[in-house]
Design an enzyme around this catalytic site. Structure first.
Site, short mmCIF file in Angstrom:
data_model
loop_
_atom_site.label_atom_id
_atom_site.label_comp_id
_atom_site.label_asym_id
_atom_site.label_seq_id
_atom_site.Cartn_x
_atom_site.Cartn_y
_atom_site.Cartn_z
N SER A 16 0.86 -1.20 0.00
CA SER A 16 0.00 0.00 0.00
C SER A 16 0.88 1.24 0.00
O SER A 16 2.07 1.18 0.34
CB SER A 16 -0.87 -0.01 1.26
OG SER A 16 -1.43 1.27 1.49
N TYR A 68 -3.59 -0.69 9.97
CA TYR A 68 -3.41 -0.94 8.53
C TYR A 68 -2.02 -0.47 8.07
O TYR A 68 -1.32 -1.19 7.36
CB TYR A 68 -4.52 -0.22 7.76
CG TYR A 68 -4.57 -0.47 6.28
CD1 TYR A 68 -5.21 -1.60 5.76
CD2 TYR A 68 -3.99 0.42 5.37
CE1 TYR A 68 -5.26 -1.82 4.39
CE2 TYR A 68 -4.03 0.20 4.00
CZ TYR A 68 -4.67 -0.92 3.52
OH TYR A 68 -4.72 -1.14 2.17
P1 NDP Z 1 -11.95 -5.04 -1.41
O1 NDP Z 1 -12.48 -4.62 -0.09
O2 NDP Z 1 -12.67 -4.63 -2.64
O3 NDP Z 1 -11.73 -6.62 -1.46
C1 NDP Z 1 -11.10 -7.26 -0.40
C2 NDP Z 1 -11.00 -8.74 -0.69
O4 NDP Z 1 -10.41 -9.35 0.47
C3 NDP Z 1 -12.36 -9.39 -0.89
O5 NDP Z 1 -12.24 -10.42 -1.83
C4 NDP Z 1 -12.64 -9.97 0.49
O6 NDP Z 1 -13.49 -11.09 0.48
C5 NDP Z 1 -11.25 -10.41 0.91
N1 NDP Z 1 -11.19 -10.61 2.34
C6 NDP Z 1 -11.32 -9.68 3.32
N2 NDP Z 1 -11.26 -10.28 4.52
C7 NDP Z 1 -11.08 -11.61 4.30
C8 NDP Z 1 -10.97 -12.74 5.13
N3 NDP Z 1 -11.02 -12.64 6.46
N4 NDP Z 1 -10.80 -13.95 4.56
C9 NDP Z 1 -10.76 -14.08 3.22
N5 NDP Z 1 -10.88 -13.04 2.38
C10 NDP Z 1 -11.04 -11.83 2.91
O7 NDP Z 1 -10.44 -4.50 -1.39
P2 NDP Z 1 -9.44 -4.05 -2.55
O8 NDP Z 1 -9.64 -4.84 -3.77
O9 NDP Z 1 -9.48 -2.57 -2.61
O10 NDP Z 1 -8.04 -4.41 -1.85
C11 NDP Z 1 -7.27 -5.54 -2.20
C12 NDP Z 1 -5.90 -5.37 -1.58
O11 NDP Z 1 -5.32 -4.15 -2.03
C13 NDP Z 1 -5.92 -5.29 -0.05
O12 NDP Z 1 -4.81 -5.93 0.49
C14 NDP Z 1 -5.85 -3.80 0.18
O13 NDP Z 1 -5.32 -3.51 1.47
C15 NDP Z 1 -4.92 -3.38 -0.92
N6 NDP Z 1 -4.97 -1.98 -1.27
C16 NDP Z 1 -6.10 -1.41 -1.78
C17 NDP Z 1 -6.11 -0.07 -2.11
C18 NDP Z 1 -7.29 0.60 -2.70
O14 NDP Z 1 -7.22 1.80 -2.95
N7 NDP Z 1 -8.40 -0.06 -2.95
C19 NDP Z 1 -4.93 0.77 -1.90
C20 NDP Z 1 -3.80 0.06 -1.35
C21 NDP Z 1 -3.84 -1.26 -1.06
P3 NDP Z 1 -15.08 -11.01 0.82
O15 NDP Z 1 -15.75 -10.87 -0.50
O16 NDP Z 1 -15.36 -12.29 1.51
O17 NDP Z 1 -15.27 -9.82 1.73
#
Ligand code: NDP
Length: 252
Positions: free
Chosen positions: A144, A157
């Protein structure tokens, strides 16, 4: 042929959190490059699996709640059993909890550190053992902008993502001579559910876009190319790198 260098046909990629957002974009990108996909997800949702299967590659779902560390420890062995091997691991799933530090709860701290760091470490270690043994593998962690900066109201985070950047380098130092590449992708501001509150706040959204040289939020499709690069032979001499996919934000 350079197209062969990027070809992932016959490779098995494990992607966590592929139900939506960046993880779904990456899973689809790897599948479009020919990889078979294992989706590590806590829900039974089959929408990403159906999209991947329509591309003509294999796709299995392994249910795993990353909050449950016993389930996390079973995930890579299950993936190897289902597919025969794991060639690529993408640690994408992550959660966010926002609160001023003085009010930040211990529960939120533990949840964020467990999903965003400890589960990442366990999956890296388990996949790494398998990859080091066969002297080939690609691990891509999702870091991130707060791997570099502190952010605001996101102490857990920022701590976890800072550590993901360091873990990426630490593992690369050990495994690069063993044929295993460990790198990270650093997303900038990406329009996913994680950022719903920011996107829906017209003032914050405008301020964010003004700060991004590319002039727009990123989207999940923006991660296909970088992920295929780091998963393919094209990145064989790239180790311990944090690749920003941020529309130029960090450079400004
Ligand atoms: P979303 O919230 O859109 O998606 C998150 C994903 O993680 C979903 O598939 C969710 O599954 C899964 N997830 C969350 N908790 C769990 C759990 N306990 N067990 C299994 N799966 C889990 O997030 P993003 O696509 O935005 O983020 C993806 C990655 O990118 C993350 O690591 C985030 O920190 C990172 N990131 C994102 C940024 C952004 O601007 N969006 C910026 C920087 C980093 P479910 O459908 O079950 O909830």
């Amino acid at each position: 042929m350079m197209t062969q260098t990027f070809d992932l046909t016959g490779k098995v990629a494990v992607v966590s959190g592929g139900t939506r957002g960046i993880g779904q974009g990456i899973a689809l990108g790897l599948a479009e490059a020919g990889a078979d996909i294992v989706l590590l997800q806590r829900s039974e949702d089959t929408s990403t699996q159906e999209k991947i299967l329509s591309l003509g590659v294999r796709c299995e779902i392994i249910q795993c709640d990353l909050m449950n560390l016993d389930e996390v420890k079973q995930a890579i062995p299950k993936a190897i059993e289902a597919m025969g091997s794991v060639d690529i691991l993408v640690n994408n799933a992550g959660i966010q909890r926002r609160s001023p530090a003085v009010d930040f709860s211990e529960q939120d701290w533990d949840d964020v550190l467990n999903v965003n760091l400890k589960a990442v470490w366990i999956l890296c270690q388990q996949a790494g053992r398998h990859m080091v043994e066969k002297k080939r593998g690609k691990i891509i962690n999702i870091a991130s902008l707060v791997s570099f900066q502190g952010g605001l109201y996101v102490p857990a985070y920022a701590s976890a993502k800072g550590a993901v950047g360091q873990l990426t380098k630490a593992l690369a130092n050990e495994w690069s001579s063993q044929g295993v590449n460990v790198n990270a992708i650093v997303p900038g501001y990406i329009a996913t559910e994680m950022n719903t509150a920011l996107i829906n706040d017209p003032v914050r959204s405008r301020q964010i876009i003004e700060r991004i040289p590319a002039g727009r939020w990123g989207n999940p499709e923006d991660f296909k190319g970088p992920a295929v690069f780091l998963a393919s032979d094209a990145s064989d001499y790239v180790h311990g790198h944090l690749l920003a996919v941020d529309g130029g934000w960090l450079g400004r």
